[in-house]
Every structure is written in C-alpha cells, then in structure tokens.
Design a protein around this motif. Structure first.
Motif, short mmCIF file in Angstrom:
data_model
loop_
_atom_site.label_atom_id
_atom_site.label_comp_id
_atom_site.label_asym_id
_atom_site.label_seq_id
_atom_site.Cartn_x
_atom_site.Cartn_y
_atom_site.Cartn_z
N LEU A 1 0.83 -1.21 0.00
CA LEU A 1 0.00 0.00 0.00
C LEU A 1 0.86 1.26 0.00
CD1 LEU A 1 -2.80 -1.07 2.51
CD2 LEU A 1 -3.09 -0.63 0.07
N VAL A 2 1.92 1.25 0.80
CA VAL A 2 2.84 2.39 0.82
C VAL A 2 3.46 2.60 -0.56
CG1 VAL A 2 5.02 3.25 1.75
CG2 VAL A 2 3.36 2.20 3.29
N LEU A 3 3.89 1.49 -1.18
CA LEU A 3 4.49 1.58 -2.51
C LEU A 3 3.50 2.10 -3.54
CD1 LEU A 3 6.87 1.05 -4.40
CD2 LEU A 3 6.11 -1.33 -4.60
N MET A 4 2.25 1.70 -3.42
CA MET A 4 1.22 2.16 -4.35
C MET A 4 1.10 3.69 -4.29
SD MET A 4 -2.71 0.75 -4.61
CE MET A 4 -2.15 -0.95 -4.47
N ALA A 5 1.06 4.21 -3.07
CA ALA A 5 0.99 5.67 -2.91
C ALA A 5 2.25 6.34 -3.44
CB ALA A 5 0.78 6.02 -1.44
N ALA A 6 3.40 5.73 -3.19
CA ALA A 6 4.66 6.30 -3.64
C ALA A 6 4.75 6.36 -5.16
CB ALA A 6 5.83 5.49 -3.07
N LEU A 7 4.36 5.28 -5.82
CA LEU A 7 4.41 5.23 -7.27
C LEU A 7 3.46 6.26 -7.89
CD1 LEU A 7 4.46 1.36 -7.79
CD2 LEU A 7 6.32 2.95 -8.34
N CYS A 8 2.30 6.42 -7.28
CA CYS A 8 1.30 7.34 -7.83
C CYS A 8 1.67 8.81 -7.61
CB CYS A 8 -0.07 7.07 -7.22
SG CYS A 8 -0.84 5.54 -7.81
N THR A 9 2.52 9.08 -6.62
CA THR A 9 2.90 10.46 -6.32
C THR A 9 4.34 10.78 -6.70
OG1 THR A 9 3.48 9.81 -4.04
CG2 THR A 9 1.25 10.66 -4.42
N GLY A 10 5.08 9.76 -7.15
CA GLY A 10 6.48 9.98 -7.51
C GLY A 10 7.39 10.22 -6.32
N ARG A 11 7.02 9.67 -5.18
CA ARG A 11 7.82 9.85 -3.96
C ARG A 11 8.51 8.55 -3.57
NH1 ARG A 11 3.58 11.78 0.31
NH2 ARG A 11 5.41 12.26 1.59
N ASP A 12 9.46 8.65 -2.67
CA ASP A 12 10.13 7.47 -2.12
C ASP A 12 9.19 6.81 -1.10
OD1 ASP A 12 11.95 6.36 0.32
OD2 ASP A 12 12.94 6.06 -1.62
N PRO A 13 9.07 5.47 -1.15
CA PRO A 13 8.13 4.81 -0.21
C PRO A 13 8.49 5.02 1.26
CG PRO A 13 9.43 3.20 -1.45
CD PRO A 13 9.65 4.51 -2.10
N HIS A 14 9.78 5.10 1.56
CA HIS A 14 10.16 5.35 2.96
C HIS A 14 9.66 6.72 3.41
CE1 HIS A 14 12.73 1.79 3.31
NE2 HIS A 14 13.16 2.06 2.08
N GLU A 15 9.70 7.69 2.53
CA GLU A 15 9.21 9.04 2.84
C GLU A 15 7.70 9.02 3.07
OE1 GLU A 15 8.50 13.28 0.53
OE2 GLU A 15 10.00 11.87 -0.26
N VAL A 16 6.99 8.27 2.24
CA VAL A 16 5.53 8.16 2.40
C VAL A 16 5.20 7.55 3.76
CG1 VAL A 16 3.45 7.03 1.54
CG2 VAL A 16 5.09 8.02 -0.08
N ALA A 17 5.89 6.46 4.09
CA ALA A 17 5.63 5.78 5.37
C ALA A 17 5.94 6.70 6.55
CB ALA A 17 6.46 4.51 5.45
N GLU A 18 7.04 7.44 6.45
CA GLU A 18 7.45 8.35 7.53
C GLU A 18 6.41 9.45 7.72
OE1 GLU A 18 11.22 11.26 8.69
OE2 GLU A 18 11.45 9.71 7.15
N THR A 19 5.83 9.93 6.63
CA THR A 19 4.81 10.99 6.71
C THR A 19 3.57 10.50 7.45
OG1 THR A 19 5.58 11.95 4.63
CG2 THR A 19 3.35 12.53 5.34
N ILE A 20 3.21 9.23 7.20
CA ILE A 20 2.02 8.67 7.87
C ILE A 20 2.33 8.35 9.32
CG2 ILE A 20 0.35 6.76 7.85
CD1 ILE A 20 0.93 6.57 4.79
N GLY A 21 3.50 7.77 9.56
CA GLY A 21 3.96 7.51 10.92
C GLY A 21 3.00 6.71 11.75
N SER A 22 2.57 7.28 12.88
CA SER A 22 1.70 6.56 13.82
C SER A 22 0.22 6.75 13.50
CB SER A 22 1.98 7.04 15.25
OG SER A 22 1.75 8.45 15.34
N GLY A 23 -0.07 7.22 12.30
CA GLY A 23 -1.47 7.42 11.91
C GLY A 23 -2.25 6.13 11.74
N GLY A 24 -1.52 5.02 11.61
CA GLY A 24 -2.18 3.72 11.53
C GLY A 24 -2.75 3.41 10.16
N ALA A 25 -3.46 2.28 10.09
CA ALA A 25 -3.99 1.78 8.83
C ALA A 25 -4.99 2.74 8.20
CB ALA A 25 -4.63 0.41 9.04
#
Length: 350
Positions: A264-288
C-alpha cells in the motif's frame, strides 16, 4: 545456479540495451501485449504499460498484440472476448499509447502470423515445450476441464507473435526469460536450417514493482483484488478501505516483514512519484486508516486524468474499431512479408 547466471547476463544485457535505445531508438522494434481476459489494473500500469509509453516516446517502434487466441490456452470458453478486447484498446489509448506511432492489433486477425506456427513447431521437441516453465505454470492454474493441445503450442505461438514482425526487443520480467529463450532457439534453428532470416530477440528487463492485491495475494484480474484502471473513484476507495494490513499501528516500509502494508505504501509512492520510505514516515503513527486515506487520495489523483481520457474515448466506439482495423492492416502486411520470406527459404513457394 545456471538460472542465476543466465538472469545476471540478461540484466547486464538489458543495461546495455537501454544505452543503445537512448542513442539509436530507431534500431529497435518491440513486440509486447496482453491477453484480453479482464480489466487492466495498477499492477499492469506500473509493471508494463508505463514502460511501453516510455519506449514509444524515446522513438522505438512499438507493436502491441491483443492475444485473443491465447485466451483459450487455459480456459474452455473465451468469455466476453469482444468486450475485453475493446477495454484493452481503451486502456492502451488512455495511458498514452499513440496509435499513430504504435501498431495495436488482434492475434486472430493476422492469418499469416498463425501460419508461421507450423514450421516453428517443427523446430522444437515435445519435451522442450512441456518443460517450459510458462506451460507448467499455466497447466497448474488452468481453468480447463482437461489441458488442451493449444497449451503445449503456447511457447511456439508466442514465438510466432514475436518473430512475424521481426521484433528484436521484448520487454519482459525475469520469470519470462525461459520463454524468450525458446523464441531465440526457434529463430536460431530456423536460420541454421534455412538461412539467416529471423532475428534472435533480446529481453529488455525492467524492475517492475511488486504490488499486491488488496487481499495480500498476487494482484490479479480474476481474483477481485485489483484496482483496475477503469475503476471509479468510489470503487477505488472501497477496494482500498477493505485492503489487508496488519496489527502494528506505526506505518513503515518493510516489504519482507510487512508485505501488505508495504504494498500500500508503494502504491501511494508510485502514484505520487515519492520514495516509499518518505511516504511511510509521513504517515507515521497514523495507523492503517491514515495509510488507506493516503493511498486512496494518491491513486484517485493519479487515475483522474486517465479516467477522463478513457471516458471520452469510450464515447466513440467507431474510433476504437478504426484503431484496430488500421493496426490489423499494418500487422497483416508485416506478417505476409515474413511468411513469404519463410516460404521462399523453405522452398514452399509454388
């Protein structure tokens, strides 16, 4: 060990080919395509479709086969074939494949292509066909009550798909290398027996990202776990809301330890042109819940212009039929030329 060596060699060769494509794209003719068995989805887009558009924009000649005959390799009936063919054409055009620069055609409409199957079958043994990994996998997952003879001709038929137009480049995944090697074998044996005529096509490997389906298994047309390119924004949101995650609240990108979350993180990253680690870090403790909102927004924003183009194209079925008619005419001209050359080489022009 041998398979690893062959894969490493293919990876090195692909890197060389990318440089050659950049320098002299007109040297290359690509054959690629899909079976019309259902809607194309995000996995198809990031796995193959965007690469086709990239190659086209670089100036490579592109032929895209809609392999309708091959639908029958693993099922008893080709259900709703006309609808699936139309939908493939819509998806191709919507993602950016230009019918003025690419040839989009159907397998069944090119009779000379299919005539090449007989001489090509004479160049391979039954054991070579039966131990092909593609055939083994298709048999294991076959929808037929009994495996048909067409299944065993599958690799040779795909060789005809590639060689009828003398394609010298085939974009594939690493799992398809054994099949392409059989195509190269058929071309080499024909040339040894009848004279140099057919190219031995190269594999162009691209690191296709692995996107799982919403149920955590392989994304597939037939499993109802894929976000199709034709899905509405509401359908997309519903599918992502039901996507499988895990019990950990903090979101991280760890494909091996947390495959469903990572996909799911990768899907968001690919669609926005961002690094998946950056996407995950932005969400952080926000949960599923936060992860799924992020993915839904990213996918819907990414697909919005594609959906608009697709809807406009769908409103003109005559235009779609014209695309196929022109593509079939171009493919037939190529196939007739190659078949005539094959007949001449074999001494069967009477």
């Amino acid at each position: 060990m041998t398979a690893t060596i062959e894969t490493s060699a293919a990876v090195r060769r692909s890197a060389e080919l990318e440089e050659l494509i950049r320098l002299r794209p007109a040297r290359f003719r690509v054959l690629t395509g899909d079976r019309p068995t259902g809607a194309l989805h995000l996995g198809h887009y990031f796995g193959t479709l965007h690469n086709r558009v990239r190659l086209q924009r670089l100036g490579v000649e592109l032929l895209v086969i809609i392999a309708d005959y091959q639908v029958l390799t693993d099922r008893d009936v080709a259900d709703r074939l006309d609808v699936h063919v139309r939908d493939l054409v819509l998806d191709y055009l919507a993602v950016g494949i230009d019918p003025q620069r690419a040839t989009i055609f159907t397998h069944s409409a090119v009779a000379a292509l299919n005539q090449l199957l007989l001489p090509f079958l004479s160049l391979v043994s039954v054991s070579e066909l039966s131990r092909n990994p593609t055939v083994k996998d298709e048999i294991a997952h076959s929808r037929q009550a009994a495996v048909s003879g067409l299944m065993f001709t599958y690799p040779a038929h795909q060789a005809a798909d590639i060689l009828f137009c003398k394609a010298n480049l085939v974009p594939i995944g690493q799992d398809q290398l054994p099949h392409l090697e059989l195509t190269r074998t058929i071309a080499r044996r024909f040339n040894d027996r009848y004279g140099a005529l057919l190219p031995e096509p190269d594999a162009l490997l691209s690191p296709a990202p692995l996107l799982l389906g919403t149920d955590g298994s392989k994304m597939s047309k037939s499993r109802g776990n894929a976000i199709s390119l034709s899905a509405t924004a509401d359908e997309t949101a519903r599918l992502i809301r039901g996507a499988k995650t895990d019990s950990q609240r903090h979101i991280s990108y760890a494909p091996e330890a947390r495959p469903e979350v990572a996909s799911l993180v990768l899907m968001a990253a690919l669609c926005t042109g961002r690094d998946p680690h950056e996407v995950a870090e932005t969400i952080g403790s926000g949960g599923a819940a936060a992860l799924k909102r992020t993915v839904t927004d990213a996918v819907n924003d990414f697909l919005a212009p594609l959906r608009t183009r697709r809807a406009a194209l769908a409103a003109d079925p005559g235009y779609l039929r014209g695309i196929l008619r022109e593509g079939n005419e171009r493919a037939n001209a190529l196939a007739e030329t190659t078949l005539d050359e094959v007949r001449s080489a074999m001494g069967t022009r009477y």
